[in-house]
Design a protein around this motif. Structure first.
Motif, PDB file in Angstrom:
ATOM      1  N   GLU A 178     -13.670 -14.585   6.561  1.00  0.00           N
ATOM      2  CA  GLU A 178     -12.983 -13.351   6.166  1.00  0.00           C
ATOM      3  C   GLU A 178     -11.705 -13.145   6.970  1.00  0.00           C
ATOM      4  O   GLU A 178     -10.713 -12.661   6.459  1.00  0.00           O
ATOM      5  CB  GLU A 178     -13.924 -12.154   6.327  1.00  0.00           C
ATOM      6  CG  GLU A 178     -14.950 -12.026   5.212  1.00  0.00           C
ATOM      7  CD  GLU A 178     -14.293 -11.902   3.848  1.00  0.00           C
ATOM      8  OE1 GLU A 178     -13.324 -11.130   3.705  1.00  0.00           O
ATOM      9  OE2 GLU A 178     -14.733 -12.601   2.918  1.00  0.00           O
ATOM     10  N   SER A 216      -5.820  -4.434 -10.670  1.00  0.00           N
ATOM     11  CA  SER A 216      -7.096  -4.272 -11.356  1.00  0.00           C
ATOM     12  C   SER A 216      -7.337  -5.376 -12.371  1.00  0.00           C
ATOM     13  O   SER A 216      -8.442  -5.522 -12.868  1.00  0.00           O
ATOM     14  CB  SER A 216      -7.114  -2.921 -12.081  1.00  0.00           C
ATOM     15  OG  SER A 216      -6.151  -2.891 -13.125  1.00  0.00           O
ATOM     16  N   SER A 242      -8.112 -12.803   5.420  1.00  0.00           N
ATOM     17  CA  SER A 242      -7.305 -11.619   5.706  1.00  0.00           C
ATOM     18  C   SER A 242      -5.916 -12.024   6.182  1.00  0.00           C
ATOM     19  O   SER A 242      -4.905 -11.430   5.791  1.00  0.00           O
ATOM     20  CB  SER A 242      -7.999 -10.757   6.760  1.00  0.00           C
ATOM     21  OG  SER A 242      -7.205  -9.636   7.093  1.00  0.00           O
ATOM     22  N   ASN A 264      -6.703  -7.888  -3.083  1.00  0.00           N
ATOM     23  CA  ASN A 264      -6.920  -6.559  -3.671  1.00  0.00           C
ATOM     24  C   ASN A 264      -5.596  -5.912  -4.063  1.00  0.00           C
ATOM     25  O   ASN A 264      -5.210  -4.884  -3.532  1.00  0.00           O
ATOM     26  CB  ASN A 264      -7.661  -5.665  -2.664  1.00  0.00           C
ATOM     27  CG  ASN A 264      -9.033  -6.188  -2.346  1.00  0.00           C
ATOM     28  OD1 ASN A 264      -9.753  -6.625  -3.235  1.00  0.00           O
ATOM     29  ND2 ASN A 264      -9.403  -6.142  -1.084  1.00  0.00           N
ATOM     30  N   ARG A 312       0.845  -1.184   0.000  1.00  0.00           N
ATOM     31  CA  ARG A 312       0.000   0.000   0.000  1.00  0.00           C
ATOM     32  C   ARG A 312       0.886   1.241   0.000  1.00  0.00           C
ATOM     33  O   ARG A 312       1.978   1.262   0.565  1.00  0.00           O
ATOM     34  CB  ARG A 312      -0.890   0.028   1.248  1.00  0.00           C
ATOM     35  CG  ARG A 312      -1.985  -1.001   1.283  1.00  0.00           C
ATOM     36  CD  ARG A 312      -2.848  -0.769   2.502  1.00  0.00           C
ATOM     37  NE  ARG A 312      -3.525   0.521   2.424  1.00  0.00           N
ATOM     38  CZ  ARG A 312      -3.927   1.229   3.496  1.00  0.00           C
ATOM     39  NH1 ARG A 312      -3.685   0.788   4.709  1.00  0.00           N
ATOM     40  NH2 ARG A 312      -4.541   2.372   3.333  1.00  0.00           N
ATOM     41  N   ASP A 332      -6.369   4.013  -9.287  1.00  0.00           N
ATOM     42  CA  ASP A 332      -5.540   3.821  -8.090  1.00  0.00           C
ATOM     43  C   ASP A 332      -4.117   3.442  -8.504  1.00  0.00           C
ATOM     44  O   ASP A 332      -3.133   3.922  -7.928  1.00  0.00           O
ATOM     45  CB  ASP A 332      -6.115   2.713  -7.199  1.00  0.00           C
ATOM     46  CG  ASP A 332      -7.412   3.112  -6.530  1.00  0.00           C
ATOM     47  OD1 ASP A 332      -7.611   4.316  -6.273  1.00  0.00           O
ATOM     48  OD2 ASP A 332      -8.232   2.220  -6.264  1.00  0.00           O
ATOM     49  N   ARG A 368      -5.340  -3.451   1.602  1.00  0.00           N
ATOM     50  CA  ARG A 368      -6.444  -2.614   1.144  1.00  0.00           C
ATOM     51  C   ARG A 368      -7.750  -3.344   1.390  1.00  0.00           C
ATOM     52  O   ARG A 368      -7.840  -4.559   1.207  1.00  0.00           O
ATOM     53  CB  ARG A 368      -6.318  -2.326  -0.359  1.00  0.00           C
ATOM     54  CG  ARG A 368      -5.005  -1.700  -0.762  1.00  0.00           C
ATOM     55  CD  ARG A 368      -4.936  -1.525  -2.273  1.00  0.00           C
ATOM     56  NE  ARG A 368      -3.652  -0.968  -2.668  1.00  0.00           N
ATOM     57  CZ  ARG A 368      -2.602  -1.688  -3.027  1.00  0.00           C
ATOM     58  NH1 ARG A 368      -2.690  -3.000  -3.041  1.00  0.00           N
ATOM     59  NH2 ARG A 368      -1.475  -1.109  -3.354  1.00  0.00           N
ATOM     60  N   ARG A 369      -8.761  -2.612   1.773  1.00  0.00           N
ATOM     61  CA  ARG A 369     -10.069  -3.213   2.008  1.00  0.00           C
ATOM     62  C   ARG A 369     -10.888  -3.290   0.722  1.00  0.00           C
ATOM     63  O   ARG A 369     -11.881  -3.999   0.661  1.00  0.00           O
ATOM     64  CB  ARG A 369     -10.842  -2.417   3.072  1.00  0.00           C
ATOM     65  CG  ARG A 369     -10.151  -2.401   4.424  1.00  0.00           C
ATOM     66  CD  ARG A 369     -11.031  -1.735   5.469  1.00  0.00           C
ATOM     67  NE  ARG A 369     -12.264  -2.475   5.694  1.00  0.00           N
ATOM     68  CZ  ARG A 369     -12.375  -3.507   6.526  1.00  0.00           C
ATOM     69  NH1 ARG A 369     -11.309  -3.932   7.188  1.00  0.00           N
ATOM     70  NH2 ARG A 369     -13.516  -4.118   6.682  1.00  0.00           N
ATOM     71  N   THR A 370     -10.484  -2.537  -0.279  1.00  0.00           N
ATOM     72  CA  THR A 370     -11.181  -2.566  -1.565  1.00  0.00           C
ATOM     73  C   THR A 370     -10.188  -2.865  -2.670  1.00  0.00           C
ATOM     74  O   THR A 370      -8.997  -2.590  -2.551  1.00  0.00           O
ATOM     75  CB  THR A 370     -11.863  -1.216  -1.858  1.00  0.00           C
ATOM     76  OG1 THR A 370     -10.873  -0.180  -1.838  1.00  0.00           O
ATOM     77  CG2 THR A 370     -12.928  -0.908  -0.812  1.00  0.00           C
ATOM     78  N   LYS A 371     -10.692  -3.440  -3.744  1.00  0.00           N
ATOM     79  CA  LYS A 371      -9.834  -3.795  -4.860  1.00  0.00           C
ATOM     80  C   LYS A 371      -9.354  -2.539  -5.563  1.00  0.00           C
ATOM     81  O   LYS A 371     -10.091  -1.577  -5.706  1.00  0.00           O
ATOM     82  CB  LYS A 371     -10.583  -4.692  -5.844  1.00  0.00           C
ATOM     83  CG  LYS A 371      -9.676  -5.328  -6.883  1.00  0.00           C
ATOM     84  CD  LYS A 371     -10.409  -6.399  -7.656  1.00  0.00           C
ATOM     85  CE  LYS A 371      -9.484  -7.064  -8.677  1.00  0.00           C
ATOM     86  NZ  LYS A 371      -8.385  -7.793  -8.046  1.00  0.00           N
ATOM     87  N   THR A 385      -8.484   0.054  -8.337  1.00  0.00           N
ATOM     88  CA  THR A 385      -8.949   0.428  -9.664  1.00  0.00           C
ATOM     89  C   THR A 385      -7.737   0.811 -10.513  1.00  0.00           C
ATOM     90  O   THR A 385      -6.627   0.991  -9.996  1.00  0.00           O
ATOM     91  CB  THR A 385      -9.914   1.614  -9.600  1.00  0.00           C
ATOM     92  OG1 THR A 385      -9.187   2.788  -9.170  1.00  0.00           O
ATOM     93  CG2 THR A 385     -11.067   1.347  -8.644  1.00  0.00           C
TER      94      THR A 385
END
Length: 939
Positions: A918, A755, A922, A752, A163, A219, A211-214, A216
C-alpha cells in the motif's frame, strides 16, 4: 538561500523581458517550500531532493549513463517513507509553479490592458475591433448574439487528480500572491503578507494530496459546483456587462440617463444570454453504472440549492445597498406596487421602498426554494409568500427594480450588484447548468428490443437490418400507443434506462426544459440509433406522437469509421419524416457531437484531426442541403491527443460554416481547475471562447489559394500516418504487453480519481480501454505518443513520393492553412514536453528485453522523425523557437518534473517486484499527481 527549488532554468540562455516578475514569484514560493521541507522533514531529506534534482538535470541534458546509474543508486537505496517525502516536495513545487505562472498571465493581461497598444488577440475587444473593421456595427452584433449559443460543458473524468482541499489552499496562495504583487507593500505590511503565504504553504504541505476513498458521482458533482463559486456565478455576469458596454460604445450609444452627471448611468446595448454553462456530471452514464435515477435527482437538487443560495445571498446584500428613501428619490409605480405587496412592515423601512420590494422578492424566492425541496438553501428567516413559477418571474421582479432606478436618476446604482444578479438569474435559472444525459447506443438498442418483444412476443428487433429497424421505429413514433406496460416486468438495464428518463421528464416539469436540453448517444453508427432514443423518450413523454420533442437528440460520432459515416447517417435521418418533425420542433437546429478521444486512440493524432475536419465539412454541406442549422459539440480533452490545445486557435481553424455562432465544448479533468479555479483566468478563458466564436462566425475564414491540392496532400499524409500508428498499436505482436508494463495504466486504474472504470471491459485489449487513461498513461511516462506518432512517417512518405516539391507543399500548408497550422502547433507543444530519455527508463520496466528494444526503438525513431519533420516545416532550429514564453515554461518545469518520473519508475519497479504494498502504491499515486500538475494538460 534554498537554491534547490529556486533556480530552475537549467542552463537556458537569456531571459525574456517579462520573466523577472515570474522568476521572482517562483523563487519566493520555492524558498518558502524549501524552508518548510527542511523544518518539517529535516536537512537530510532537503539535501536528497537537491541531489536528485541535479542528477536529473544531467540525465535530461545528455542522457548520461553515469547520471542514470547515480539515479538508480540514489533511488534504489531510498526507503518508501523517505521516497514519499521526496515525491511530495517535487509535486508541491509543481503546484506552486503553476500558481506563479497563472498569476503572471493575469499580470501580463493587466499590463497589456494598460499599455494603450490596443486589445490583445483572443479578447472581446480584439474580436469587436476586427468586426468593426469588417463593417459589422453594434446593432448587427447584438442581433448575432440573439441567435448565438456558446456553452462550455464540465465533465468529470478519471484524470482529475486534485483534491478540493488542496485546491482551496492553492487558491488562497494565489490570492495572497496577487495581493503581494499589486500592493508591493514594505515593512510590516510586506512581512504580514509573507507570513500569511508561509502559513498557507505549510497548510498545503500538511494536507494529504490523495483521497483515501474512491470518488463517488456525487463527490464529482460537489467538485464541479465549486467552480460556480470560484468563477462562473460572478465572472459570467461580469463578462456580459463588459460586452454590453463595449457594444454600446461601438454603436455610439453612450448617453447619460435621467438626472445626468454622476447619478446618471451609461446605457448599454442589451445582449441575450447566449453563453450558458453545461454539465455532464451526474448525467453521463455511458459506461458508468453509478449514474442512476437517484443520482440524477440528487444532482439536480444540488444544482438548484446552489443557485438558490447564491440568489438569496445576493438579494440580502442588495437590500443593504439600496437604502434609497422615497423622501429623496422618486420611484416607479411598479416598484411601489412591489414594495407594498411585501408583508414586511418594519417602521424603519416605511420610506425605503426598494428594501421592502427586495424583502418581498426574497420571501418569494425562499418559498420557491422550499417548494423545490431545497429549503436548506434559505439562510435566514423569511416571511410567508407565494413562490415563483419559474426563474423568468423572478427576473421580471428584478427588472422592475432596474427600470425604477434608471427612470429616476439612479441608473448608476443599477449597474452594480443588481445588474450582475439579473444576468445570473437569466443565465443560470433555477437549474444552474444544463445537464446533459448520455448513454451508449448499444444500451438503447437492447432496451428497445426488450420493450418491443414484451409488447409483441416474438418480435426480434436485433435480427432486423437497418432499413427494417428504421421503418419499425418510425411507425412506433407516429402512434400514441405506449410500449411500456405497468403489468410487465423488465430487465434491470431497461428498467434503469426508463427510470432515468422518467426523472428527466419530472425535472422538466419542476425546473423547466432548460435544465436538461440534450440527450447524447455514444457510438452512434446508424440512423436507427437516433430513432431508438426517440422511442424511449416517447415512453416518458419527452417526445410526443405529433412530432414534438422536449429535448435535443444528439448523435456522438467517435471512431474513424463513425466520423466518415456520420454525414450520411444524418442525411438519412433528415430524410425520415418522423425524425425530421422532431428536428423542426427544436427550431430546425440539430446538434452533433464529435469525439476527439476515441478517434485518436483508433487512428492516431494526424488521422483523427483530419477525419474530424472532413466530417465537419461534409456535415455543413449535408445540413445546408436539408435546411437545418448545425450546432457542433466538440468532445475535447485536456491533452492534445484528445483535442486539447488553444481553444481560440482550434475554433478559428474550423472549416467554413462549421461554427455559425453555435458551439459547445467539453471542459474535462484537470483542465477545469487550471482554467476556472482562478476567477481572473476563468473570465479570460470564457472571454476567449466567445471571441473565437464571434470571429469564426462573422469574419471571413482564411483558406489557402490551392485548397484542393492541400486537401489532397493532407489525405495522403493522413493515410501514411494512419498506417504507421495502426502498425504499431494494433498490428505489432506484444504491443499490449509493452504498454501495460511500460506505463502506469495498472496503477491509474486503482487511483481514487474518478467514478468511472478505466476500461469498458475486463480485458487488456487497447480497443476496450477508455481513451482518457490511454492518453494519460502515455503522458505520465513522458512518451506522449498519442499526440504525435505517425507524423514523421507521413511527412517522409509524402516527400519521398514528391521529391521535387513535397516539403515546399507542406511548408506552404503550415503557413497558409489554419487547420494545418493548428495541427502542427499543437503537436509541437507535445513534442516539447516529450522526453525520450525519461521514456527509456519506463521501457526498462518491460521484462521481455527483445520486445522492449523492438517497440521502444520504433517509438524513439518515429519521435526523431516527427521532430525533424516539424522543424523542417516550421523553419526552426529547435522546438518552440517561435514561442519563447511556452518554451521557457516547459523548460523550467523539467528540473522538478523529471525527478518525479525517476521516482515513479523506481516505485513501480519495487511495487511490481514485491507483489505490491500500500505504501508503494500510495507513492506511485503521489507521483501521478505531481507529474500531472507539472504537465498541466496530460489527460
Amino acid at each position: 538561500m534554498n537554491d534547490w527549488i529556486g533556480t530552475t532554468r537549467s542552463g537556458a540562455s537569456g531571459e525574456l523581458p517579462s520573466d523577472a516578475a515570474l522568476k521572482d514569484d517562483i523563487r519566493f514560493l520555492g524558498r518558502i517550500l524549501g524552508d518548510i521541507v527542511r523544518d518539517q522533514e529535516g536537512a537530510a531529506v532537503f539535501d536528497l531532493v537537491e541531489r536528485i534534482r541535479q542528477t536529473s538535470i544531467r540525465f535530461h541534458r545528455d542522457e548520461d549513463r553515469a547520471a542514470h546509474d547515480e539515479l538508480d543508486a540514489l533511488l534504489g537505496g531510498m526507503g518508501t517513507a523517505q521516497g514519499l517525502k521526496i515525491v511530495r516536495a517535487f509535486s508541491y513545487f509543481s503546484h506552486l509553479a503553476n500558481i506563479a505562472e497563472d498569476q503572471d498571465r493575469l499580470r501580463q493581461h493587466r499590463a497589456g490592458m494598460a499599455d494603450g497598444d490596443g486589445p490583445a488577440v483572443g479578447t472581446l475587444g480584439y474580436a469587436l475591433a476586427r468586426a468593426g473593421t469588417a463593417g459589422i456595427d453594434g446593432a448587427a452584433l447584438a442581433r448575432f448574439f440573439d441567435s448565438a449559443r456558446v456553452s462550455p460543458v464540465l465533465t468529470a473524468h478519471p484524470t482529475e487528480v486534485r483534491r478540493k482541499s488542496t485546491l482551496t489552499r492553492e487558491m488562497e496562495i494565489a490570492g495572497l500572491l496577487d495581493r503581494r504583487d499589486r500592493e508591493r507593500s514594505t515593512g510590516e505590511e510586506a512581512d504580514a503578507i509573507e507570513e500569511q503565504i508561509v502559513r498557507a504553504v505549510l497548510g498545503l504541505w500538511q494536507t494529504a494530496m490523495l483521497r483515501r476513498t474512491k470518488l463517488t458521482v456525487i463527490d464529482e458533482v460537489v467538485n464541479g459546483l465549486s467552480y460556480y463559486d470560484y468563477t462562473f456565478l460572478t465572472e459570467l455576469p461580469a463578462l456580459y456587462g463588459n460586452l454590453e458596454d463595449m457594444l454600446a460604445r461601438g454603436a455610439g450609444r453612450r448617453v447619460q440617463g435621467k438626472g445626468g452627471g454622476r447619478g446618471g448611468a451609461t446605457r448599454t446595448l442589451p445582449v441575450a444570454s447566449f453563453l450558458r454553462m453545461g454539465s455532464w456530471i451526474g448525467g453521463d452514464r455511458d459506461g458508468n453504472p453509478f449514474v442512476t435515477a437517484e443520482v440524477l435527482r440528487t444532482t439536480m437538487r444540488m444544482h438548484t440549492r446552489h443557485a438558490m443560495r447564491w440568489y438569496l445571498s445576493e438579494l440580502h446584500e442588495l437590500g443593504a445597498e439600496l437604502s434609497l428613501s422615497v423622501s429623496l428619490v422618486p420611484v416607479s409605480d411598479a416598484l411601489l406596487a412591489l414594495a407594498n405587496a411585501s408583508p414586511e412592515r418594519a417602521e424603519h423601512q416605511v420610506l425605503e421602498p426598494y428594501r421592502r420590494a427586495i424583502s418581498f422578492i426574497y420571501a418569494r424566492l425562499a418559498a420557491t426554494a422550499v417548494a423545490l425541496d431545497v429549503a436548506d438553501a434559505v439562510g435566514r428567516r423569511a416571511v410567508a409568500a407565494e413562490r415563483y413559477d419559474d426563474a423568468a418571474s423572478l427576473g421580471r421582479d428584478l427588472d422592475v427594480i432596474h427600470a425604477s432606478l434608471v427612470a429616476n436618476g439612479s441608473g448608476l446604482l443599477a449597474r452594480g450588484r443588481l445588474r450582475r444578479l439579473r444576468r445570473a438569474v437569466d443565465c443560470f435559472g433555477f437549474h444552474l447548468a444544463a445537464l446533459d444525459l448520455r448513454q451508449n447506443a448499444d444500451v438503447h438498442e437492447r432496451s428497445v428490443a426488450e420493450l418491443l418483444e414484451v409488447a409483441e412476443p416474438g418480435t426480434d428487433y436485433t435480427a432486423l437490418d437497418e432499413a427494417a429497424r428504421v421503418a419499425l421505429l418510425a411507425r412506433e413514433l407516429a402512434t400514441a400507443r405506449p410500449l411500456v406496460s405497468p403489468f410487465a416486468e423488465y430487465g434491470a438495464e431497461t428498467a434503469g434506462e426508463l427510470d432515468i428518463l422518467r426523472h428527466a421528464a419530472a425535472i422538466h416539469a419542476r425546473l423547466g426544459a432548460a435544465a436538461i436540453e440534450n440527450v447524447i448517444i455514444s457510438k452512434t453508427d446508424g440512423t436507427s440509433d437516433l430513432l431508438e432514443l426517440a422511442l424511449l423518450l416517447k415512453e416518458v413523454g419527452l417526445v410526443r406522437p405529433d412530432g414534438t420533442s422536449a429535448v435535443n437528440i444528439v448523435p456522438l460520432f467517435e471512431t474513424i469509421d463513425d466520423l466518415r459515416n456520420g454525414p450520411e447517417i444524418m442525411a438519412r435521418a433528415f430524410a425520415c419524416p418522423e425524425y425530421r418533425r422532431l428536428v423542426a420542433s427544436r427550431g430546425d437546429v440539430q446538434e452533433v457531437m464529435l469525439g476527439y478521444s476515441d478517434s485518436n486512440k483508433d487512428g492516431g493524432f494526424v488521422t483523427s484531426r483530419w477525419e474530424l475536419y472532413k466530417a465537419e465539412t461534409r456535415l455543413v454541406e449535408t445540413f445546408k442541403a436539408a435546411g437545418i442549422a448545425l450546432r457542433l459539440f466538440h468532445g475535447r480533452g485536456g491533452s492534445v491527443g484528445r483535442g486539447g490545445g488553444s481553444a481560440y486557435d482550434a475554433i478559428l481553424a474550423q472549416p467554413a460554416g462549421a461554427v455559425g455562432g453555435r458551439i459547445r465544448v467539453t471542459e474535462q479533468g484537470e483542465i477545469i481547475s487550471s482554467k476556472y479555479a482562478n476567477p481572473g483566468l476563468g473570465r479570460r478563458n470564457l472571454e476567449t471562447l466567445v471571441a473565437a466564436t464571434l470571429e469564426a462566425s462573422l469574419l471571413p475564414v482564411s483558406a489557402p489559394a490551392d485548397i484542393e491540392a492541400d486537401m489532397a496532400a493532407m489525405e495522403a499524409l493522413s493515410d501514411a500516418a494512419f498506417a504507421a500508428y495502426r502498425g504499431l498499436v494494433y498490428e505489432t505482436p506484444g504491443f499490449e504487453d509493452y504498454f501495460w508494463a511500460a506505463t502506469v495504466i495498472t496503477e491509474i486504474a486503482s487511483l481514487n480519481i474518478g467514478s468511472r472504470p478505466a476500461s469498458r471491459s475486463r480485458t487488456r485489449r487497447i480497443e476496450d480501454l477508455r481513451a482518457i487513461p490511454w492518453v494519460f498513461s502515455w503522458a505520465q511516462c513522458r512518451a506522449m505518443l498519442p499526440g504525435w506518432y505517425g507524423f514523421g512517417a507521413a511527412v517522409n512518405a509524402w516527400c519521398a513520393a514528391h521529391p521535387d516539391d513535397g516539403m515546399a507543399r507542406v511548408t506552404a500548408m503550415y503557413r497558409d492553412w489554419p487547420f494545418f497550422t493548428t495541427l502542427v502547433s499543437n503537436m509541437e507543444m507535445v513534442l516539447a514536453k516529450t522526453s525520450m530519455a525519461i521514456a527509456s527508463r519506463y521501457a526498462e520496466l518491460v521484462p521481455d528485453v527483445a520486445l522492449r528494444q523492438q517497440i521502444f526503438g520504433r517509438i524513439r525513431a518515429e519521435w526523431q522523425a516527427s521532430t525533424d519533420a516539424l522543424l523542417a516545416i516550421t523553419g526552426q532550429t529547435a522546438l518552440l523557437d517561435h514561442n519563447p514564453v511556452l518554451a521557457r515554461s516547459i523548460r523550467d518545469r523539467f528540473p522538478y518534473l523529471d525527478p518525479l518520473n525517476h521516482v515513479q519508475v523506481e516505485m513501480l519497479r519495487q511495487h511490481r517486484s514485491e507483489a505490491g504494498s500500500e505504501r508503494h502504491l500510495s507513492g506511485i499515486h503521489l507521483t501521478i499527481n505531481g507529474i500531472s500538475a507539472g504537465l498541466r494538460n496530460s489527460g
